[in-house]
Design a protein around this motif. Structure first.
Motif, PDB file in Angstrom:
ATOM      1  N   GLN A  27      -2.251   1.917  -3.514  1.00  0.00           N
ATOM      2  CA  GLN A  27      -3.240   2.976  -3.664  1.00  0.00           C
ATOM      3  C   GLN A  27      -3.018   4.077  -2.624  1.00  0.00           C
ATOM      4  O   GLN A  27      -3.099   5.270  -2.943  1.00  0.00           O
ATOM      5  CB  GLN A  27      -4.647   2.388  -3.547  1.00  0.00           C
ATOM      6  CG  GLN A  27      -5.002   1.445  -4.686  1.00  0.00           C
ATOM      7  CD  GLN A  27      -6.236   0.615  -4.406  1.00  0.00           C
ATOM      8  OE1 GLN A  27      -6.205  -0.612  -4.466  1.00  0.00           O
ATOM      9  NE2 GLN A  27      -7.342   1.258  -4.098  1.00  0.00           N
ATOM     10  N   SER A  28      -2.746   3.694  -1.379  1.00  0.00           N
ATOM     11  CA  SER A  28      -2.476   4.695  -0.339  1.00  0.00           C
ATOM     12  C   SER A  28      -1.194   5.463  -0.639  1.00  0.00           C
ATOM     13  O   SER A  28      -1.133   6.690  -0.439  1.00  0.00           O
ATOM     14  CB  SER A  28      -2.369   4.016   1.028  1.00  0.00           C
ATOM     15  OG  SER A  28      -3.599   3.459   1.415  1.00  0.00           O
ATOM     16  N   PHE A  29      -0.185   4.758  -1.134  1.00  0.00           N
ATOM     17  CA  PHE A  29       1.093   5.408  -1.447  1.00  0.00           C
ATOM     18  C   PHE A  29       0.914   6.495  -2.502  1.00  0.00           C
ATOM     19  O   PHE A  29       1.513   7.570  -2.411  1.00  0.00           O
ATOM     20  CB  PHE A  29       2.099   4.364  -1.936  1.00  0.00           C
ATOM     21  CG  PHE A  29       3.427   4.934  -2.346  1.00  0.00           C
ATOM     22  CD1 PHE A  29       4.350   5.351  -1.393  1.00  0.00           C
ATOM     23  CD2 PHE A  29       3.757   5.065  -3.690  1.00  0.00           C
ATOM     24  CE1 PHE A  29       5.575   5.889  -1.771  1.00  0.00           C
ATOM     25  CE2 PHE A  29       4.978   5.604  -4.075  1.00  0.00           C
ATOM     26  CZ  PHE A  29       5.884   6.016  -3.115  1.00  0.00           C
ATOM     27  N   ILE A  30       0.062   6.237  -3.490  1.00  0.00           N
ATOM     28  CA  ILE A  30      -0.177   7.230  -4.539  1.00  0.00           C
ATOM     29  C   ILE A  30      -0.827   8.489  -3.959  1.00  0.00           C
ATOM     30  O   ILE A  30      -0.421   9.620  -4.256  1.00  0.00           O
ATOM     31  CB  ILE A  30      -1.057   6.627  -5.650  1.00  0.00           C
ATOM     32  CG1 ILE A  30      -0.285   5.533  -6.388  1.00  0.00           C
ATOM     33  CG2 ILE A  30      -1.508   7.702  -6.629  1.00  0.00           C
ATOM     34  CD1 ILE A  30      -1.123   4.767  -7.395  1.00  0.00           C
ATOM     35  N   SER A  31      -1.830   8.300  -3.103  1.00  0.00           N
ATOM     36  CA  SER A  31      -2.528   9.465  -2.534  1.00  0.00           C
ATOM     37  C   SER A  31      -1.621  10.261  -1.601  1.00  0.00           C
ATOM     38  O   SER A  31      -1.610  11.505  -1.638  1.00  0.00           O
ATOM     39  CB  SER A  31      -3.793   9.009  -1.796  1.00  0.00           C
ATOM     40  OG  SER A  31      -3.484   8.094  -0.768  1.00  0.00           O
ATOM     41  N   TYR A  32      -0.831   9.575  -0.784  1.00  0.00           N
ATOM     42  CA  TYR A  32       0.099  10.294   0.096  1.00  0.00           C
ATOM     43  C   TYR A  32       1.190  11.007  -0.710  1.00  0.00           C
ATOM     44  O   TYR A  32       1.638  12.100  -0.332  1.00  0.00           O
ATOM     45  CB  TYR A  32       0.734   9.335   1.098  1.00  0.00           C
ATOM     46  CG  TYR A  32      -0.197   8.853   2.185  1.00  0.00           C
ATOM     47  CD1 TYR A  32      -0.841   9.752   3.031  1.00  0.00           C
ATOM     48  CD2 TYR A  32      -0.442   7.501   2.376  1.00  0.00           C
ATOM     49  CE1 TYR A  32      -1.691   9.320   4.026  1.00  0.00           C
ATOM     50  CE2 TYR A  32      -1.297   7.050   3.374  1.00  0.00           C
ATOM     51  CZ  TYR A  32      -1.919   7.959   4.191  1.00  0.00           C
ATOM     52  OH  TYR A  32      -2.770   7.520   5.179  1.00  0.00           O
ATOM     53  N   SER A  33       1.605  10.397  -1.809  1.00  0.00           N
ATOM     54  CA  SER A  33       2.631  11.024  -2.648  1.00  0.00           C
ATOM     55  C   SER A  33       2.123  12.323  -3.251  1.00  0.00           C
ATOM     56  O   SER A  33       2.878  13.299  -3.372  1.00  0.00           O
ATOM     57  CB  SER A  33       3.063  10.064  -3.761  1.00  0.00           C
ATOM     58  OG  SER A  33       3.670   8.902  -3.225  1.00  0.00           O
ATOM     59  N   GLY A 193       5.255   3.763   1.753  1.00  0.00           N
ATOM     60  CA  GLY A 193       6.258   3.260   0.818  1.00  0.00           C
ATOM     61  C   GLY A 193       7.010   2.062   1.375  1.00  0.00           C
ATOM     62  O   GLY A 193       7.229   1.066   0.668  1.00  0.00           O
ATOM     63  N   VAL A 194       7.411   2.148   2.638  1.00  0.00           N
ATOM     64  CA  VAL A 194       8.097   1.010   3.280  1.00  0.00           C
ATOM     65  C   VAL A 194       7.154  -0.189   3.368  1.00  0.00           C
ATOM     66  O   VAL A 194       7.543  -1.338   3.054  1.00  0.00           O
ATOM     67  CB  VAL A 194       8.604   1.419   4.677  1.00  0.00           C
ATOM     68  CG1 VAL A 194       9.120   0.206   5.435  1.00  0.00           C
ATOM     69  CG2 VAL A 194       9.687   2.481   4.557  1.00  0.00           C
ATOM     70  N   GLN A 195       5.925   0.032   3.772  1.00  0.00           N
ATOM     71  CA  GLN A 195       4.963  -1.051   3.906  1.00  0.00           C
ATOM     72  C   GLN A 195       4.625  -1.653   2.538  1.00  0.00           C
ATOM     73  O   GLN A 195       4.409  -2.863   2.422  1.00  0.00           O
ATOM     74  CB  GLN A 195       3.684  -0.539   4.585  1.00  0.00           C
ATOM     75  CG  GLN A 195       2.864  -1.631   5.243  1.00  0.00           C
ATOM     76  CD  GLN A 195       1.917  -1.082   6.286  1.00  0.00           C
ATOM     77  OE1 GLN A 195       2.182  -0.040   6.892  1.00  0.00           O
ATOM     78  NE2 GLN A 195       0.817  -1.770   6.507  1.00  0.00           N
ATOM     79  N   LEU A 196       4.575  -0.820   1.513  1.00  0.00           N
ATOM     80  CA  LEU A 196       4.343  -1.320   0.161  1.00  0.00           C
ATOM     81  C   LEU A 196       5.469  -2.243  -0.278  1.00  0.00           C
ATOM     82  O   LEU A 196       5.222  -3.327  -0.842  1.00  0.00           O
ATOM     83  CB  LEU A 196       4.231  -0.130  -0.803  1.00  0.00           C
ATOM     84  CG  LEU A 196       4.244  -0.425  -2.298  1.00  0.00           C
ATOM     85  CD1 LEU A 196       3.030  -1.259  -2.686  1.00  0.00           C
ATOM     86  CD2 LEU A 196       4.288   0.879  -3.098  1.00  0.00           C
ATOM     87  N   LEU A 217      -5.949   3.681 -10.959  1.00  0.00           N
ATOM     88  CA  LEU A 217      -5.096   4.085  -9.837  1.00  0.00           C
ATOM     89  C   LEU A 217      -4.995   5.609  -9.748  1.00  0.00           C
ATOM     90  O   LEU A 217      -5.010   6.175  -8.651  1.00  0.00           O
ATOM     91  CB  LEU A 217      -3.706   3.466  -9.986  1.00  0.00           C
ATOM     92  CG  LEU A 217      -3.602   1.963  -9.709  1.00  0.00           C
ATOM     93  CD1 LEU A 217      -2.213   1.450 -10.096  1.00  0.00           C
ATOM     94  CD2 LEU A 217      -3.889   1.647  -8.256  1.00  0.00           C
ATOM     95  N   ALA A 218      -4.906   6.261 -10.908  1.00  0.00           N
ATOM     96  CA  ALA A 218      -4.862   7.727 -10.909  1.00  0.00           C
ATOM     97  C   ALA A 218      -6.173   8.308 -10.394  1.00  0.00           C
ATOM     98  O   ALA A 218      -6.171   9.277  -9.617  1.00  0.00           O
ATOM     99  CB  ALA A 218      -4.563   8.235 -12.321  1.00  0.00           C
ATOM    100  N   GLY A 219      -7.300   7.713 -10.806  1.00  0.00           N
ATOM    101  CA  GLY A 219      -8.595   8.183 -10.320  1.00  0.00           C
ATOM    102  C   GLY A 219      -8.723   8.013  -8.822  1.00  0.00           C
ATOM    103  O   GLY A 219      -9.212   8.918  -8.122  1.00  0.00           O
ATOM    104  N   PHE A 220      -8.276   6.858  -8.307  1.00  0.00           N
ATOM    105  CA  PHE A 220      -8.313   6.632  -6.862  1.00  0.00           C
ATOM    106  C   PHE A 220      -7.452   7.662  -6.138  1.00  0.00           C
ATOM    107  O   PHE A 220      -7.874   8.263  -5.140  1.00  0.00           O
ATOM    108  CB  PHE A 220      -7.826   5.220  -6.535  1.00  0.00           C
ATOM    109  CG  PHE A 220      -7.759   4.923  -5.069  1.00  0.00           C
ATOM    110  CD1 PHE A 220      -8.849   4.383  -4.408  1.00  0.00           C
ATOM    111  CD2 PHE A 220      -6.609   5.193  -4.326  1.00  0.00           C
ATOM    112  CE1 PHE A 220      -8.797   4.120  -3.044  1.00  0.00           C
ATOM    113  CE2 PHE A 220      -6.551   4.932  -2.963  1.00  0.00           C
ATOM    114  CZ  PHE A 220      -7.651   4.394  -2.327  1.00  0.00           C
ATOM    115  N   GLY A 221      -6.237   7.859  -6.629  1.00  0.00           N
ATOM    116  CA  GLY A 221      -5.325   8.794  -5.971  1.00  0.00           C
ATOM    117  C   GLY A 221      -5.848  10.219  -5.962  1.00  0.00           C
ATOM    118  O   GLY A 221      -5.740  10.915  -4.953  1.00  0.00           O
TER     119      GLY A 221
END
Length: 342
Positions: A27-33, A193-196, A217-221
């Motif tokens: 979830q964090s990776f999506i928002s940072y991306s 990404g690395v942590q994921l 996931l899209a809504g969260f991001g």
């Protein structure tokens, strides 16, 4: 911003309860991306000293530490739900407010007045009313596998959030919002990404993919992206402390949505809590904070934006002796107030 955080809480609740997806790093990776695709891309096409290459040459390690701090703050608070109760998280997460005030005192040279301390206490009293309502309603308090570990994770998360927010306030007020979000998006994407890949690759591989998890996931991001985009604007208009005081209402908005979505029981204390927090927040912003001037240089005076400002020590009445005045007397000087609504 509280509404956007509420959106992340609702989508995370559905992911955890309906789909049994425990994927905080995904979830964090999506928002940072999303931040990287917009703000980092904007830095790439920027010319001059603000270009991404110039920023990376001089400040890459600072933004790397900032990205690491922000990623781990998000991860620590999510992991805390596995070990401690919701009440502990709500209470201990408020530690970010005094931590912010201490860091702002030493790093940003912000000086608070008695009214600000009273306002913070009023806001925290509102949080106490919210927690009391949770206990009286018998709301599910979550796991209690290792309360001490969970509480420690919440305190670590609050401290890391405070560090990240103070760095954010300094960057957006002295540099630019675009630079902050661009660098956070770049290093946040790399680190998460690395942590994921290390921590959640097996979980992600076993997910039963379909339109519902993709939509959640899209809504969260998108909610996180909106919150990250708005936060620097609010911080620049007010301060990191004021912004986090306003975010204390996020849990209440989540509770109100939970009344309809997750059948939470209602309590009048929730309304009392919301009103109390808002009163404290308005009171905090109604009184300007004091920002100390930078240390005096070797010159007796310095010029700031065309206005003469003496290098004598700060005085609250805004008057200082002007040795260059023809009469040698006092002259009116503007006070060194950093008004929260500037």
């Amino acid at each position: 911003m509280s509404a956007m955080i509420c959106g992340t809480a609702v989508t995370s609740q559905y992911l955890a309860t309906d789909l049994h997806m425990d994927t905080p790093m995904l979830q964090s990776f999506i928002s940072y991306s999303l931040l990287c695709l917009t703000y980092t891309a904007a830095l790439i096409f920027r010319r001059g000293d603000g270009n991404i290459l110039q920023i990376l040459k001089t400040k890459w390690w600072k933004y790397f530490l900032l990205g690491l701090t922000d990623v781990e703050a998000n991860y620590a608070v999510v992991k805390a739900y596995q070990y401690t109760t919701l009440t502990s998280i709500q209470l201990l997460d408020c530690f970010v407010i005094p931590a912010l005030m201490v860091l702002s005192w030493f790093i940003l040279k912000t000086r608070y007045r008695p009214t600000h301390y009273v306002a913070v206490c009023v806001c925290l009293a509102g949080v106490g009313a919210m927690v009391g309502a949770d206990l009286l309603s018998g709301r599910n308090q979550g796991n209690t596998a290792d309360i001490l570990l969970g509480d420690a994770l919440v305190l670590v998360s609050a401290t890391l959030y405070a560090i990240s927010n103070v760095c954010q306030e300094y960057t957006v007020k002295n540099l630019s919002r675009g630079e902050f979000l661009g660098m956070l998006g770049l290093f946040g994407t790399l680190i998460s990404g690395v942590q994921l890949g290390v921590l959640e690759h097996a979980v992600v591989a076993n997910v039963q993919w379909g339109w519902k998890p993709a939509l959640l996931l899209a809504g969260f991001g998108l909610c996180m992206y909106g919150m990250y985009s708005c936060m620097p604007v609010v911080v620049k208009m007010t301060s990191a402390t004021a912004a986090n005081l306003s975010l204390l209402t996020a849990d209440l908005f989540s509770l109100f949505f939970g009344l309809f979505l997750f059948q939470y029981s209602f309590s009048g204390l929730y309304i009392v809590s919301l009103v109390t927090i808002l009163v404290g927040f308005v009171t905090f912003n109604a009184v300007p904070t004091l920002t100390l001037p930078p240390p005096p240089s070797s010159d007796a005076t310095r010029f700031d934006e065309g206005a003469f400002r003496p290098s004598s020590k700060l005085q609250e009445d805004g008057r200082a002796e002007n040795p260059c005045s023809p009469q040698g007397g006092d002259t009116e000087q503007s006070t060194h107030w950093n008004h929260e609504r500037f």
